[in-house]
Design a protein around this motif. Structure first.
Motif, PDB file in Angstrom:
ATOM      1  N   ILE A 113       0.925  -1.128   0.036  1.00  0.00           N
ATOM      2  CA  ILE A 113       0.035   0.001  -0.155  1.00  0.00           C
ATOM      3  C   ILE A 113       0.905   1.206  -0.142  1.00  0.00           C
ATOM      4  O   ILE A 113       1.612   1.494   1.022  1.00  0.00           O
ATOM      5  N   ALA A 115       0.624   4.901   0.156  1.00  0.00           N
ATOM      6  CA  ALA A 115      -0.353   6.032   0.355  1.00  0.00           C
ATOM      7  C   ALA A 115       0.515   7.323   0.878  1.00  0.00           C
ATOM      8  O   ALA A 115       1.184   6.907   1.602  1.00  0.00           O
ATOM      9  N   GLU A 117       0.699  10.487   3.044  1.00  0.00           N
ATOM     10  CA  GLU A 117       0.397  10.614   4.471  1.00  0.00           C
ATOM     11  C   GLU A 117      -0.786  11.485   4.796  1.00  0.00           C
ATOM     12  O   GLU A 117      -1.258  11.757   5.879  1.00  0.00           O
ATOM     13  N   ALA A 118      -1.258  12.307   3.858  1.00  0.00           N
ATOM     14  CA  ALA A 118      -2.412  13.236   3.941  1.00  0.00           C
ATOM     15  C   ALA A 118      -3.678  12.582   3.683  1.00  0.00           C
ATOM     16  O   ALA A 118      -4.592  13.133   3.770  1.00  0.00           O
ATOM     17  N   VAL A 119      -3.594  11.296   3.173  1.00  0.00           N
ATOM     18  CA  VAL A 119      -4.695  10.666   2.718  1.00  0.00           C
ATOM     19  C   VAL A 119      -5.484  10.554   4.025  1.00  0.00           C
ATOM     20  O   VAL A 119      -5.151   9.878   5.274  1.00  0.00           O
ATOM     21  N   PRO A 120      -6.939  10.774   3.939  1.00  0.00           N
ATOM     22  CA  PRO A 120      -7.948  10.376   5.146  1.00  0.00           C
ATOM     23  C   PRO A 120      -7.785   8.777   5.414  1.00  0.00           C
ATOM     24  O   PRO A 120      -7.772   7.898   4.251  1.00  0.00           O
ATOM     25  N   TYR A 121      -7.868   8.414   6.510  1.00  0.00           N
ATOM     26  CA  TYR A 121      -7.468   6.955   6.946  1.00  0.00           C
ATOM     27  C   TYR A 121      -9.028   6.158   6.302  1.00  0.00           C
ATOM     28  O   TYR A 121      -8.752   4.827   6.032  1.00  0.00           O
ATOM     29  N   GLU A 122      -9.903   6.940   6.197  1.00  0.00           N
ATOM     30  CA  GLU A 122     -11.204   6.164   5.755  1.00  0.00           C
ATOM     31  C   GLU A 122     -10.797   5.378   4.604  1.00  0.00           C
ATOM     32  O   GLU A 122     -11.320   4.282   4.268  1.00  0.00           O
ATOM     33  N   VAL A 124      -7.992   4.510   3.186  1.00  0.00           N
ATOM     34  CA  VAL A 124      -6.832   3.164   3.599  1.00  0.00           C
ATOM     35  C   VAL A 124      -7.685   2.199   4.195  1.00  0.00           C
ATOM     36  O   VAL A 124      -7.623   1.129   3.857  1.00  0.00           O
ATOM     37  N   ASP A 125      -8.606   2.312   5.155  1.00  0.00           N
ATOM     38  CA  ASP A 125      -9.485   1.592   5.943  1.00  0.00           C
ATOM     39  C   ASP A 125     -10.277   0.768   4.747  1.00  0.00           C
ATOM     40  O   ASP A 125     -10.427  -0.734   4.823  1.00  0.00           O
ATOM     41  N   LEU A 128      -7.959  -1.689   2.869  1.00  0.00           N
ATOM     42  CA  LEU A 128      -7.348  -2.956   3.914  1.00  0.00           C
ATOM     43  C   LEU A 128      -8.591  -3.743   3.919  1.00  0.00           C
ATOM     44  O   LEU A 128      -8.426  -5.067   3.945  1.00  0.00           O
ATOM     45  N   ASP A 129     -10.036  -3.042   3.938  1.00  0.00           N
ATOM     46  CA  ASP A 129     -10.995  -3.970   4.034  1.00  0.00           C
ATOM     47  C   ASP A 129     -10.991  -4.780   2.689  1.00  0.00           C
ATOM     48  O   ASP A 129     -11.373  -5.951   2.966  1.00  0.00           O
TER      49      ASP A 129
ATOM     50  N   PRO B 103     -12.002   7.639  11.133  1.00  0.00           N
ATOM     51  CA  PRO B 103     -11.879   7.526   9.700  1.00  0.00           C
ATOM     52  C   PRO B 103     -11.612   9.072   9.184  1.00  0.00           C
ATOM     53  O   PRO B 103     -10.960   9.215   8.267  1.00  0.00           O
ATOM     54  N   ALA B 105      -9.132  10.766  10.682  1.00  0.00           N
ATOM     55  CA  ALA B 105      -7.673  10.917  11.099  1.00  0.00           C
ATOM     56  C   ALA B 105      -6.847  10.646   9.638  1.00  0.00           C
ATOM     57  O   ALA B 105      -7.474  10.022   8.639  1.00  0.00           O
ATOM     58  N   THR B 151     -10.634  -3.257  10.464  1.00  0.00           N
ATOM     59  CA  THR B 151     -11.406  -2.106   9.673  1.00  0.00           C
ATOM     60  C   THR B 151     -12.561  -1.795  10.167  1.00  0.00           C
ATOM     61  O   THR B 151     -13.059  -2.462  11.083  1.00  0.00           O
TER      62      THR B 151
END
Lengths: 150, 165
Positions: A113, A115, A117-122, A124-125, A128-129, B103, B105, B151
């Motif tokens: 991955i 990505a 660092e400024a990408v919203p974690y949503e 990335v989540d 990952l999902d 989400p 962050a 997740t």
């Protein structure tokens, strides 16, 4: 009265170029040996970490670049099998399909991955999902080396 | 009769070799990229060995929007994360650390905390790799055994299973 004397032989000013070919070939061999196709060339600011290890060369790559306000580009996710250049995907289902195909081909397929660092974690989540749904086992999070002054 | 034939010198013209080599060098220099090829790894659990984790058995690390962290519902500076984890793991070294991220962050916020947790193995050992701390049973603590990154969907599934809205 100017006296005309016998003309002095002038040494021709020249640069020795015979070894240039050797140097050029040496450089050529170096670049051929270190040549590696980068499957994803998206420029981004990776997060910095202390813990880093080498990622496998043939791993699939999923890159997530943040929205670019100046260029008017939205957040982009691109995928690559590790052999071909990366292609953009528009939905999470496409990532699941891509990852499932890769895992079906090789159950131990590694995924990187990459990505910003400024990408919203949503986002990335969501990736990952998608990888978890595809039963991917090994994931690497690409990072830069952290240094003490940061 | 003696007829002298002019001999044609047989030689390969190498004058353009340098041009070709330079062209190839320029091509390889431009196309070869010193790409980033290092990062952090983590293995996802396989279906067969997914352990049942109860919340009270784990250390819950929650990364909030802005990068601040809450550990077991208490706000803690990032520097305090490893000492707290060490104290908890001394009681039970099998305790997994669950890393949840808001989400809103950023990915950078989450990676900072994950990197901190991964440093446990180097901080809890000396330069020769010998453990500095032991758990209550006298066994050496070499690092955090399990770091789980659930997740959002998994967290929601777990909450709905537990009946929490």
């Amino acid at each position: 009265m100017a006296l005309i004397r016998g003309r002095e032989k002038k040494a021709a000013a020249q640069i020795f170029t015979a070894s240039m070919a050797d140097i050029v070939f040496l450089l050529l061999v170096f670049f051929i040996l270190t040549y590696k196709v980068e499957v994803d060339r998206t420029k981004m600011d990776l997060p910095d970490t202390w813990v880093r290890m080498k990622v496998p060369e043939k791993a699939a790559v999923i890159s997530i670049s943040p929205p670019d306000d100046r260029g008017g580009l939205p957040l982009t996710i691109r995928v690559s099998t590790g052999k071909e250049m990366s292609l953009p995907v528009s939905t999470d289902e496409e990532i699941v399909t891509f990852a499932s195909t890769e895992v079906a081909r090789d159950p131990n397929k590694e995924f990187i991955i990459k990505a910003d660092e400024a990408v919203p974690y949503e986002r990335v989540d969501a990736v990952l999902d998608a990888l978890k749904q595809s039963k991917a086992k090994y994931i690497f999070l690409l990072s830069d080396q952290k240094t003490v002054d940061e | 009769m003696n007829i002298k034939k002019k001999e044609v010198a047989s030689e390969i013209f190498t004058g353009s070799m340098a041009d070709i080599s330079f062209l190839l060098i320029i091509y390889f220099m431009i196309t070869s990229a010193f790409s980033a090829d290092r990062g952090m790894d983590f293995a996802l659990p396989e279906d067969t060995d997914t352990p049942e984790i109860k919340q009270e058995d784990s250390i819950d690390v929650h990364v909030l929007r802005g990068g601040a962290i809450e550990v077991d519902q208490k706000s803690l500076p990032l520097e305090g994360l490893l000492p707290y984890t060490l104290e908890r793991l001394k009681q039970n070294p099998e305790k997994p650390v669950i890393l949840r991220t808001d989400p809103d962050a950023t990915y950078g916020d989450m990676i900072r905390v994950f990197d901190r947790l991964r440093q446990a193995s180097s901080e809890w050992t000396d330069l020769d790799g010998q453990p500095l701390y032991n758990d209550v049973h006298g066994n050496p603590l070499l690092g955090i055994k399990t770091i789980s990154i659930p997740t959002q969907r998994e967290i929601e599934n777990l909450w709905s299973m537990l009946g929490i809205q």
